[in-house]
Design a protein around this motif. Structure first.
Motif, PDB file in Angstrom:
ATOM      1  N   GLY A   1     -10.474  -8.674  -7.425  1.00 45.42           N
ATOM      2  CA  GLY A   1      -9.611  -7.730  -6.713  1.00 45.42           C
ATOM      3  C   GLY A   1      -8.724  -6.952  -7.664  1.00 45.42           C
ATOM      4  N   THR A   2      -7.419  -7.103  -7.510  1.00 45.64           N
ATOM      5  CA  THR A   2      -6.470  -6.433  -8.394  1.00 45.64           C
ATOM      6  C   THR A   2      -6.447  -7.029  -9.799  1.00 45.64           C
ATOM      7  OG1 THR A   2      -4.673  -7.919  -7.748  1.00 45.64           O
ATOM      8  CG2 THR A   2      -4.925  -5.892  -6.468  1.00 45.64           C
ATOM      9  N   GLY A   3      -7.088  -8.179  -9.965  1.00 43.98           N
ATOM     10  CA  GLY A   3      -7.025  -8.893 -11.234  1.00 43.98           C
ATOM     11  C   GLY A   3      -5.914  -9.925 -11.258  1.00 43.98           C
ATOM     12  N   ALA A   4      -5.273 -10.165 -10.127  1.00 39.55           N
ATOM     13  CA  ALA A   4      -4.063 -10.988 -10.085  1.00 39.55           C
ATOM     14  C   ALA A   4      -4.259 -12.383 -10.675  1.00 39.55           C
ATOM     15  CB  ALA A   4      -3.552 -11.092  -8.647  1.00 39.55           C
ATOM     16  N   ILE A   5      -5.302 -13.091 -10.248  1.00 34.99           N
ATOM     17  CA  ILE A   5      -5.505 -14.461 -10.723  1.00 34.99           C
ATOM     18  C   ILE A   5      -5.830 -14.475 -12.210  1.00 34.99           C
ATOM     19  CG2 ILE A   5      -6.958 -16.514 -10.529  1.00 34.99           C
ATOM     20  CD1 ILE A   5      -7.280 -15.821  -7.529  1.00 34.99           C
ATOM     21  N   ALA A   6      -6.800 -13.671 -12.606  1.00 36.61           N
ATOM     22  CA  ALA A   6      -7.226 -13.650 -14.010  1.00 36.61           C
ATOM     23  C   ALA A   6      -6.085 -13.259 -14.940  1.00 36.61           C
ATOM     24  CB  ALA A   6      -8.401 -12.691 -14.182  1.00 36.61           C
ATOM     25  N   LEU A   7      -5.325 -12.247 -14.561  1.00 38.00           N
ATOM     26  CA  LEU A   7      -4.256 -11.755 -15.436  1.00 38.00           C
ATOM     27  C   LEU A   7      -3.048 -12.690 -15.434  1.00 38.00           C
ATOM     28  CD1 LEU A   7      -4.570  -7.941 -14.666  1.00 38.00           C
ATOM     29  CD2 LEU A   7      -5.562  -9.249 -16.559  1.00 38.00           C
ATOM     30  N   ALA A   8      -2.797 -13.356 -14.306  1.00 38.37           N
ATOM     31  CA  ALA A   8      -1.740 -14.370 -14.286  1.00 38.37           C
ATOM     32  C   ALA A   8      -2.100 -15.514 -15.231  1.00 38.37           C
ATOM     33  CB  ALA A   8      -1.527 -14.891 -12.865  1.00 38.37           C
ATOM     34  N   LEU A   9      -3.358 -15.945 -15.201  1.00 38.62           N
ATOM     35  CA  LEU A   9      -3.802 -17.000 -16.122  1.00 38.62           C
ATOM     36  C   LEU A   9      -3.716 -16.516 -17.569  1.00 38.62           C
ATOM     37  CD1 LEU A   9      -6.917 -18.339 -14.164  1.00 38.62           C
ATOM     38  CD2 LEU A   9      -4.713 -19.490 -14.443  1.00 38.62           C
ATOM     39  N   ALA A  10      -4.108 -15.270 -17.810  1.00 39.59           N
ATOM     40  CA  ALA A  10      -4.056 -14.718 -19.162  1.00 39.59           C
ATOM     41  C   ALA A  10      -2.625 -14.661 -19.692  1.00 39.59           C
ATOM     42  CB  ALA A  10      -4.679 -13.326 -19.182  1.00 39.59           C
ATOM     43  N   SER A  11      -1.679 -14.439 -18.784  1.00 36.51           N
ATOM     44  CA  SER A  11      -0.272 -14.364 -19.212  1.00 36.51           C
ATOM     45  C   SER A  11       0.269 -15.711 -19.669  1.00 36.51           C
ATOM     46  CB  SER A  11       0.589 -13.814 -18.071  1.00 36.51           C
ATOM     47  OG  SER A  11       0.790 -14.782 -17.048  1.00 36.51           O
ATOM     48  N   GLU A  12      -0.355 -16.783 -19.184  1.00 34.21           N
ATOM     49  CA  GLU A  12       0.116 -18.133 -19.505  1.00 34.21           C
ATOM     50  C   GLU A  12      -0.745 -18.832 -20.567  1.00 34.21           C
ATOM     51  OE1 GLU A  12       2.844 -19.418 -18.321  1.00 34.21           O
ATOM     52  OE2 GLU A  12       3.297 -18.007 -16.698  1.00 34.21           O
ATOM     53  N   ARG A  13      -1.986 -18.414 -20.695  1.00 32.02           N
ATOM     54  CA  ARG A  13      -2.928 -19.083 -21.610  1.00 32.02           C
ATOM     55  C   ARG A  13      -3.595 -18.021 -22.486  1.00 32.02           C
ATOM     56  NH1 ARG A  13      -0.293 -22.722 -19.949  1.00 32.02           N
ATOM     57  NH2 ARG A  13      -1.018 -24.580 -18.783  1.00 32.02           N
ATOM     58  N   THR A  14      -2.904 -17.650 -23.549  1.00 33.80           N
ATOM     59  CA  THR A  14      -3.348 -16.523 -24.374  1.00 33.80           C
ATOM     60  C   THR A  14      -4.615 -16.822 -25.167  1.00 33.80           C
ATOM     61  OG1 THR A  14      -1.849 -17.249 -26.138  1.00 33.80           O
ATOM     62  CG2 THR A  14      -1.010 -15.613 -24.581  1.00 33.80           C
ATOM     63  N   SER A  15      -4.959 -18.088 -25.335  1.00 37.15           N
ATOM     64  CA  SER A  15      -6.166 -18.429 -26.101  1.00 37.15           C
ATOM     65  C   SER A  15      -7.409 -18.548 -25.232  1.00 37.15           C
ATOM     66  CB  SER A  15      -5.947 -19.753 -26.851  1.00 37.15           C
ATOM     67  OG  SER A  15      -5.726 -20.819 -25.936  1.00 37.15           O
TER      68      SER A  15
ATOM     69  N   TYR B   1       0.833  -1.203   0.000  1.00 39.36           N
ATOM     70  CA  TYR B   1       0.000   0.000   0.000  1.00 39.36           C
ATOM     71  C   TYR B   1       0.870   1.257   0.000  1.00 39.36           C
ATOM     72  CZ  TYR B   1      -4.209  -2.766   1.024  1.00 39.36           C
ATOM     73  OH  TYR B   1      -5.253  -3.645   0.975  1.00 39.36           O
ATOM     74  N   ILE B   2       2.006   1.203   0.679  1.00 43.79           N
ATOM     75  CA  ILE B   2       2.891   2.369   0.747  1.00 43.79           C
ATOM     76  C   ILE B   2       3.446   2.720  -0.637  1.00 43.79           C
ATOM     77  CG2 ILE B   2       5.041   3.282   1.700  1.00 43.79           C
ATOM     78  CD1 ILE B   2       4.508   1.611   4.214  1.00 43.79           C
ATOM     79  N   ILE B   3       3.890   1.703  -1.368  1.00 39.74           N
ATOM     80  CA  ILE B   3       4.486   1.974  -2.676  1.00 39.74           C
ATOM     81  C   ILE B   3       3.482   1.813  -3.821  1.00 39.74           C
ATOM     82  CG2 ILE B   3       6.739   1.258  -1.801  1.00 39.74           C
ATOM     83  CD1 ILE B   3       6.508  -1.276  -3.522  1.00 39.74           C
ATOM     84  N   GLY B   4       2.289   1.268  -3.507  1.00 43.52           N
ATOM     85  CA  GLY B   4       1.237   1.156  -4.508  1.00 43.52           C
ATOM     86  C   GLY B   4       1.415   0.031  -5.499  1.00 43.52           C
ATOM     87  N   GLU B   5       2.220  -0.972  -5.132  1.00 43.73           N
ATOM     88  CA  GLU B   5       2.490  -2.048  -6.087  1.00 43.73           C
ATOM     89  C   GLU B   5       2.872  -3.330  -5.357  1.00 43.73           C
ATOM     90  OE1 GLU B   5       4.661  -1.207  -9.893  1.00 43.73           O
ATOM     91  OE2 GLU B   5       6.112  -2.648  -9.094  1.00 43.73           O
ATOM     92  N   LYS B   6       2.506  -4.470  -5.959  1.00 43.13           N
ATOM     93  CA  LYS B   6       2.884  -5.781  -5.429  1.00 43.13           C
ATOM     94  C   LYS B   6       3.120  -6.725  -6.601  1.00 43.13           C
ATOM     95  CE  LYS B   6       3.281  -9.131  -2.345  1.00 43.13           C
ATOM     96  NZ  LYS B   6       4.376  -9.173  -1.337  1.00 43.13           N
ATOM     97  N   GLU B   7       4.222  -7.461  -6.548  1.00 40.12           N
ATOM     98  CA  GLU B   7       4.497  -8.428  -7.601  1.00 40.12           C
ATOM     99  C   GLU B   7       3.735  -9.723  -7.333  1.00 40.12           C
ATOM    100  OE1 GLU B   7       8.312 -11.008  -8.523  1.00 40.12           O
ATOM    101  OE2 GLU B   7       8.562  -9.015  -9.427  1.00 40.12           O
ATOM    102  N   PHE B   8       3.150 -10.285  -8.389  1.00 38.27           N
ATOM    103  CA  PHE B   8       2.460 -11.568  -8.311  1.00 38.27           C
ATOM    104  C   PHE B   8       2.665 -12.273  -9.638  1.00 38.27           C
ATOM    105  CE2 PHE B   8      -1.236 -14.314  -9.007  1.00 38.27           C
ATOM    106  CZ  PHE B   8      -1.280 -15.024  -7.810  1.00 38.27           C
ATOM    107  N   TRP B   9       3.071 -13.530  -9.576  1.00 36.59           N
ATOM    108  CA  TRP B   9       3.333 -14.300 -10.792  1.00 36.59           C
ATOM    109  C   TRP B   9       4.336 -13.572 -11.693  1.00 36.59           C
ATOM    110  CZ3 TRP B   9       1.901 -19.186 -10.743  1.00 36.59           C
ATOM    111  CH2 TRP B   9       1.994 -19.940 -11.911  1.00 36.59           C
ATOM    112  N   SER B  10       5.315 -12.926 -11.040  1.00 37.79           N
ATOM    113  CA  SER B  10       6.367 -12.153 -11.724  1.00 37.79           C
ATOM    114  C   SER B  10       5.802 -10.989 -12.536  1.00 37.79           C
ATOM    115  CB  SER B  10       7.219 -13.053 -12.635  1.00 37.79           C
ATOM    116  OG  SER B  10       7.859 -14.062 -11.874  1.00 37.79           O
ATOM    117  N   LEU B  11       4.599 -10.551 -12.192  1.00 41.34           N
ATOM    118  CA  LEU B  11       3.975  -9.403 -12.849  1.00 41.34           C
ATOM    119  C   LEU B  11       3.753  -8.303 -11.819  1.00 41.34           C
ATOM    120  CD1 LEU B  11       1.193 -11.329 -14.827  1.00 41.34           C
ATOM    121  CD2 LEU B  11       3.314 -10.417 -15.796  1.00 41.34           C
ATOM    122  N   PRO B  12       3.993  -7.047 -12.196  1.00 42.37           N
ATOM    123  CA  PRO B  12       3.774  -5.938 -11.257  1.00 42.37           C
ATOM    124  C   PRO B  12       2.306  -5.498 -11.245  1.00 42.37           C
ATOM    125  CG  PRO B  12       4.716  -5.103 -13.292  1.00 42.37           C
ATOM    126  CD  PRO B  12       4.603  -6.591 -13.460  1.00 42.37           C
TER     127      PRO B  12
END
Length: 280
Positions: free
Chosen positions: A123-137, A74-85
Protein backbone atom coordinates in the motif's frame (compact mmCIF):
# COMPACT_ATOMS: atom_id res chain seq x y z
CA UNK A 1 -17.97 39.16 7.77
CA UNK A 2 -14.66 38.90 5.91
CA UNK A 3 -12.63 37.53 8.82
CA UNK A 4 -13.37 35.27 11.77
CA UNK A 5 -11.28 33.92 14.64
CA UNK A 6 -9.61 30.54 14.79
CA UNK A 7 -11.66 29.53 17.84
CA UNK A 8 -14.92 30.44 16.09
CA UNK A 9 -14.04 28.30 13.08
CA UNK A 10 -13.04 25.36 15.27
CA UNK A 11 -16.35 25.62 17.12
CA UNK A 12 -18.24 25.77 13.84
CA UNK A 13 -16.34 22.78 12.51
CA UNK A 14 -17.02 20.76 15.65
CA UNK A 15 -20.71 21.55 15.39
CA UNK A 16 -20.87 20.53 11.73
CA UNK A 17 -19.00 17.26 12.24
CA UNK A 18 -20.47 16.03 15.52
CA UNK A 19 -23.01 13.78 13.80
CA UNK A 20 -20.42 12.32 11.42
CA UNK A 21 -17.25 11.86 13.43
CA UNK A 22 -16.20 10.57 16.83
CA UNK A 23 -13.40 13.15 16.82
CA UNK A 24 -15.24 16.21 15.50
CA UNK A 25 -13.11 18.85 17.23
CA UNK A 26 -9.83 17.20 16.29
CA UNK A 27 -11.01 16.81 12.70
CA UNK A 28 -11.81 20.52 12.57
CA UNK A 29 -8.41 21.38 14.03
CA UNK A 30 -6.59 19.18 11.52
CA UNK A 31 -8.46 20.69 8.58
CA UNK A 32 -7.91 24.27 9.71
CA UNK A 33 -4.22 23.67 10.43
CA UNK A 34 -3.96 22.21 6.91
CA UNK A 35 -5.61 25.28 5.36
CA UNK A 36 -3.44 27.69 7.34
CA UNK A 37 -0.30 25.57 6.93
CA UNK A 38 0.25 25.80 10.67
CA UNK A 39 0.60 23.12 13.36
CA UNK A 40 -2.35 22.44 15.66
CA UNK A 41 -0.28 23.94 18.49
CA UNK A 42 -0.55 27.28 16.66
CA UNK A 43 -4.35 27.07 16.75
CA UNK A 44 -4.28 26.38 20.47
CA UNK A 45 -1.82 29.18 21.17
CA UNK A 46 -3.58 31.85 19.07
CA UNK A 47 -7.33 31.08 19.27
CA UNK A 48 -8.30 34.74 18.69
CA UNK A 49 -6.15 35.14 15.60
CA UNK A 50 -8.18 36.33 12.62
CA UNK A 51 -8.61 34.06 9.61
CA UNK A 52 -9.08 35.72 6.23
CA UNK A 53 -12.05 35.12 3.96
CA UNK A 54 -10.17 32.93 1.45
CA UNK A 55 -8.88 30.58 4.13
CA UNK A 56 -12.30 30.56 5.77
CA UNK A 57 -13.97 29.49 2.53
CA UNK A 58 -11.33 26.83 1.91
CA UNK A 59 -11.92 25.50 5.42
CA UNK A 60 -15.69 25.36 4.90
CA UNK A 61 -15.22 23.42 1.65
CA UNK A 62 -13.07 20.85 3.42
CA UNK A 63 -15.64 20.58 6.20
CA UNK A 64 -18.30 19.76 3.62
CA UNK A 65 -16.16 16.92 2.31
CA UNK A 66 -15.71 15.59 5.84
CA UNK A 67 -19.46 15.85 6.49
CA UNK A 68 -19.84 13.35 3.63
CA UNK A 69 -17.48 10.98 5.51
CA UNK A 70 -14.49 11.49 3.24
CA UNK A 71 -11.53 10.46 5.43
CA UNK A 72 -9.35 13.22 6.83
CA UNK A 73 -6.27 11.46 5.42
CA UNK A 74 -7.61 11.65 1.86
CA UNK A 75 -8.64 15.30 2.29
CA UNK A 76 -5.20 16.45 3.42
CA UNK A 77 -3.27 13.72 1.56
CA UNK A 78 -1.33 12.51 4.57
CA UNK A 79 -1.55 10.12 7.53
CA UNK A 80 0.91 9.60 10.36
CA UNK A 81 1.99 6.02 11.08
CA UNK A 82 4.77 4.94 13.42
CA UNK A 83 5.43 8.67 13.97
CA UNK A 84 6.24 8.99 10.26
CA UNK A 85 4.25 11.14 7.80
CA UNK A 86 2.90 9.05 4.93
CA UNK A 87 1.37 10.45 1.78
CA UNK A 88 -1.92 8.70 1.03
CA UNK A 89 -4.32 8.56 -1.89
CA UNK A 90 -7.65 6.86 -2.69
CA UNK A 91 -5.66 4.10 -4.42
CA UNK A 92 -4.39 2.85 -1.06
CA UNK A 93 -5.75 1.83 2.30
CA UNK A 94 -5.23 4.44 5.01
CA UNK A 95 -2.69 3.22 7.59
CA UNK A 96 -4.40 2.36 10.87
CA UNK A 97 -3.15 2.41 14.47
CA UNK A 98 -3.89 -1.31 14.91
CA UNK A 99 -1.32 -2.10 12.22
CA UNK A 100 1.36 -0.73 14.55
CA UNK A 101 0.74 -3.88 16.63
CA UNK A 102 1.94 -5.88 13.62
CA UNK A 103 5.09 -3.76 13.34
CA UNK A 104 5.71 -4.01 17.10
CA UNK A 105 5.36 -7.79 17.03
CA UNK A 106 7.84 -8.20 14.19
CA UNK A 107 10.35 -5.90 15.90
CA UNK A 108 10.02 -7.70 19.22
CA UNK A 109 10.76 -11.05 17.59
CA UNK A 110 13.66 -9.95 15.39
CA UNK A 111 16.64 -7.86 16.44
CA UNK A 112 19.18 -5.69 14.67
CA UNK A 113 20.98 -8.45 12.77
CA UNK A 114 20.84 -8.68 9.00
CA UNK A 115 17.44 -10.10 8.07
CA UNK A 116 15.60 -10.37 4.78
CA UNK A 117 11.98 -9.24 4.90
CA UNK A 118 9.09 -9.05 2.44
CA UNK A 119 5.99 -6.89 2.95
CA UNK A 120 3.14 -8.26 0.83
CA UNK A 121 0.49 -5.72 -0.19
CA UNK A 122 2.51 -2.74 0.99
CA UNK A 123 0.00 0.00 0.00
CA UNK A 124 1.51 3.28 1.16
CA UNK A 125 4.62 1.41 2.28
CA UNK A 126 3.71 1.95 5.93
CA UNK A 127 4.76 -1.45 7.32
CA UNK A 128 7.93 -1.83 5.27
CA UNK A 129 9.11 1.73 5.91
CA UNK A 130 8.27 1.59 9.62
CA UNK A 131 10.41 -1.56 9.87
CA UNK A 132 13.16 0.12 7.84
CA UNK A 133 13.15 3.05 10.25
CA UNK A 134 13.88 0.72 13.16
CA UNK A 135 16.10 -1.93 11.51
CA UNK A 136 18.55 -0.20 9.19
CA UNK A 137 20.49 -3.39 8.41
CA UNK A 138 17.48 -5.33 7.15
CA UNK A 139 17.06 -6.03 3.45
CA UNK A 140 13.40 -5.29 2.74
CA UNK A 141 11.22 -5.93 -0.29
CA UNK A 142 7.78 -4.30 -0.46
CA UNK A 143 5.29 -5.31 -3.13
CA UNK A 144 1.76 -4.47 -4.24
CA UNK A 145 -0.34 -5.50 -7.24
CA UNK A 146 -1.62 -1.91 -7.67
CA UNK A 147 0.81 0.18 -9.73
CA UNK A 148 -0.53 3.42 -8.23
CA UNK A 149 0.19 2.07 -4.75
CA UNK A 150 3.70 1.07 -5.83
CA UNK A 151 4.35 4.61 -7.08
CA UNK A 152 3.04 6.11 -3.85
CA UNK A 153 5.10 3.74 -1.69
CA UNK A 154 8.22 4.68 -3.68
CA UNK A 155 7.39 8.36 -3.16
CA UNK A 156 7.05 7.80 0.59
CA UNK A 157 10.31 5.85 0.70
CA UNK A 158 12.11 8.71 -1.04
CA UNK A 159 10.62 11.46 1.12
CA UNK A 160 11.36 9.53 4.33
CA UNK A 161 14.88 8.62 3.23
CA UNK A 162 14.48 4.83 3.00
CA UNK A 163 15.50 4.44 -0.63
CA UNK A 164 17.14 1.04 -0.04
CA UNK A 165 13.72 -0.62 0.39
CA UNK A 166 13.03 -2.53 -2.83
CA UNK A 167 9.48 -1.65 -3.91
CA UNK A 168 7.91 -3.26 -6.96
CA UNK A 169 4.68 -4.48 -8.53
CA UNK A 170 3.59 -8.08 -8.00
CA UNK A 171 0.33 -9.94 -7.42
CA UNK A 172 1.43 -11.55 -4.16
CA UNK A 173 4.39 -13.78 -5.13
CA UNK A 174 3.78 -13.77 -8.90
CA UNK A 175 6.81 -11.58 -9.70
CA UNK A 176 9.00 -12.50 -6.74
CA UNK A 177 12.05 -14.41 -7.94
CA UNK A 178 11.52 -18.11 -7.28
CA UNK A 179 14.99 -18.37 -5.74
CA UNK A 180 14.39 -15.60 -3.19
CA UNK A 181 14.22 -16.58 0.45
CA UNK A 182 13.14 -14.38 3.36
CA UNK A 183 13.59 -14.56 7.10
CA UNK A 184 10.37 -12.59 7.56
CA UNK A 185 7.23 -12.28 5.46
CA UNK A 186 4.65 -9.80 6.72
CA UNK A 187 1.26 -8.90 5.32
CA UNK A 188 -1.87 -6.91 6.08
CA UNK A 189 -3.94 -8.34 3.23
CA UNK A 190 -7.60 -7.70 2.39
CA UNK A 191 -9.64 -9.65 4.93
CA UNK A 192 -13.19 -8.28 4.96
CA UNK A 193 -16.05 -10.42 3.63
CA UNK A 194 -17.47 -8.82 0.49
CA UNK A 195 -21.00 -8.88 1.96
CA UNK A 196 -19.99 -7.05 5.15
CA UNK A 197 -22.48 -4.15 5.56
CA UNK A 198 -19.81 -1.86 7.03
CA UNK A 199 -18.21 -1.51 3.59
CA UNK A 200 -20.83 1.07 2.60
CA UNK A 201 -20.82 2.97 5.88
CA UNK A 202 -18.75 5.88 7.17
CA UNK A 203 -15.19 6.57 6.09
CA UNK A 204 -14.43 3.09 4.77
CA UNK A 205 -16.73 3.58 1.76
CA UNK A 206 -14.05 5.86 0.25
CA UNK A 207 -11.26 3.30 0.49
CA UNK A 208 -10.43 0.91 -2.39
CA UNK A 209 -12.40 -2.34 -2.18
CA UNK A 210 -9.42 -4.22 -3.58
CA UNK A 211 -7.47 -3.37 -0.42
CA UNK A 212 -10.32 -4.38 1.88
CA UNK A 213 -12.26 -7.32 0.48
CA UNK A 214 -11.31 -10.98 0.05
CA UNK A 215 -13.34 -13.94 -1.07
CA UNK A 216 -14.07 -17.07 0.98
CA UNK A 217 -15.58 -14.96 3.78
CA UNK A 218 -12.47 -12.80 3.96
CA UNK A 219 -10.00 -15.71 4.17
CA UNK A 220 -9.10 -16.02 0.48
CA UNK A 221 -5.87 -13.99 0.45
CA UNK A 222 -4.64 -15.54 3.70
CA UNK A 223 -4.97 -18.93 2.02
CA UNK A 224 -3.02 -17.86 -1.07
CA UNK A 225 -0.24 -16.14 0.88
CA UNK A 226 0.18 -18.86 3.51
CA UNK A 227 0.25 -21.62 0.91
CA UNK A 228 2.99 -19.95 -1.14
CA UNK A 229 4.94 -18.19 1.62
CA UNK A 230 6.28 -21.45 3.00
CA UNK A 231 8.27 -21.83 -0.24
CA UNK A 232 9.81 -18.36 0.14
CA UNK A 233 10.76 -18.58 3.81
CA UNK A 234 14.19 -19.59 5.01
CA UNK A 235 14.30 -22.52 7.45
CA UNK A 236 12.72 -21.23 10.68
CA UNK A 237 11.53 -18.12 8.82
CA UNK A 238 8.46 -16.34 10.16
CA UNK A 239 5.14 -15.38 8.56
CA UNK A 240 3.12 -12.53 10.09
CA UNK A 241 -0.47 -11.52 9.35
CA UNK A 242 -2.76 -8.74 10.47
CA UNK A 243 -6.35 -9.98 10.44
CA UNK A 244 -9.90 -9.28 11.57
CA UNK A 245 -10.71 -9.70 15.24
CA UNK A 246 -12.89 -12.77 14.60
CA UNK A 247 -10.47 -14.54 12.23
CA UNK A 248 -7.85 -15.76 14.69
CA UNK A 249 -9.19 -19.32 15.04
CA UNK A 250 -9.61 -19.81 11.29
CA UNK A 251 -6.15 -18.43 10.56
CA UNK A 252 -4.45 -20.56 13.21
CA UNK A 253 -6.18 -23.66 11.83
CA UNK A 254 -5.11 -22.76 8.28
CA UNK A 255 -1.47 -22.33 9.29
CA UNK A 256 -1.51 -25.59 11.23
CA UNK A 257 -2.92 -27.54 8.28
CA UNK A 258 -0.22 -26.08 6.00
CA UNK A 259 2.52 -27.29 8.34
CA UNK A 260 3.58 -24.09 10.09
CA UNK A 261 4.90 -24.31 13.66
CA UNK A 262 4.86 -22.09 16.75
CA UNK A 263 1.56 -20.46 15.81
CA UNK A 264 0.60 -17.57 18.07
CA UNK A 265 -1.87 -14.66 18.07
CA UNK A 266 -1.42 -11.18 19.58
CA UNK A 267 -4.18 -8.83 20.73
CA UNK A 268 -4.53 -5.20 19.64
CA UNK A 269 -4.93 -2.14 21.85
CA UNK A 270 -8.63 -2.94 22.30
CA UNK A 271 -8.04 -6.50 23.45
CA UNK A 272 -8.98 -8.16 20.14
CA UNK A 273 -6.85 -10.74 18.36
CA UNK A 274 -5.24 -8.78 15.53
CA UNK A 275 -1.89 -10.37 14.62
CA UNK A 276 -1.07 -14.03 14.06
CA UNK A 277 2.38 -15.36 13.27
CA UNK A 278 3.96 -18.73 12.66
CA UNK A 279 7.27 -20.35 11.80
CA UNK A 280 8.16 -22.44 8.79
Amino acid sequence: MSTVTISTLISLGKQMLTQNSDSAKLDAQILLSFVLNKPISYLLTWPEEQVGSTNKEDFLLLLQRRVLHEPIAYIIGEKEFWSLPFKVSPSTLIPRPDTEVLVETVLQNHGDGTHTCCDLGTGTGAIALALASERTSWIIDAIDFNTDAVSLAKENAASLGFITVNIYQSDWFSKVESTKQFDIIVSNPPYIDKVDPHLVEGDVQYEPLSALVADKEGMGDFMIIAEHAINYLNPNGMLYFEHGYEQGDSLRNLLKVLGYRGIKSIKDYNGHERVTFAQR
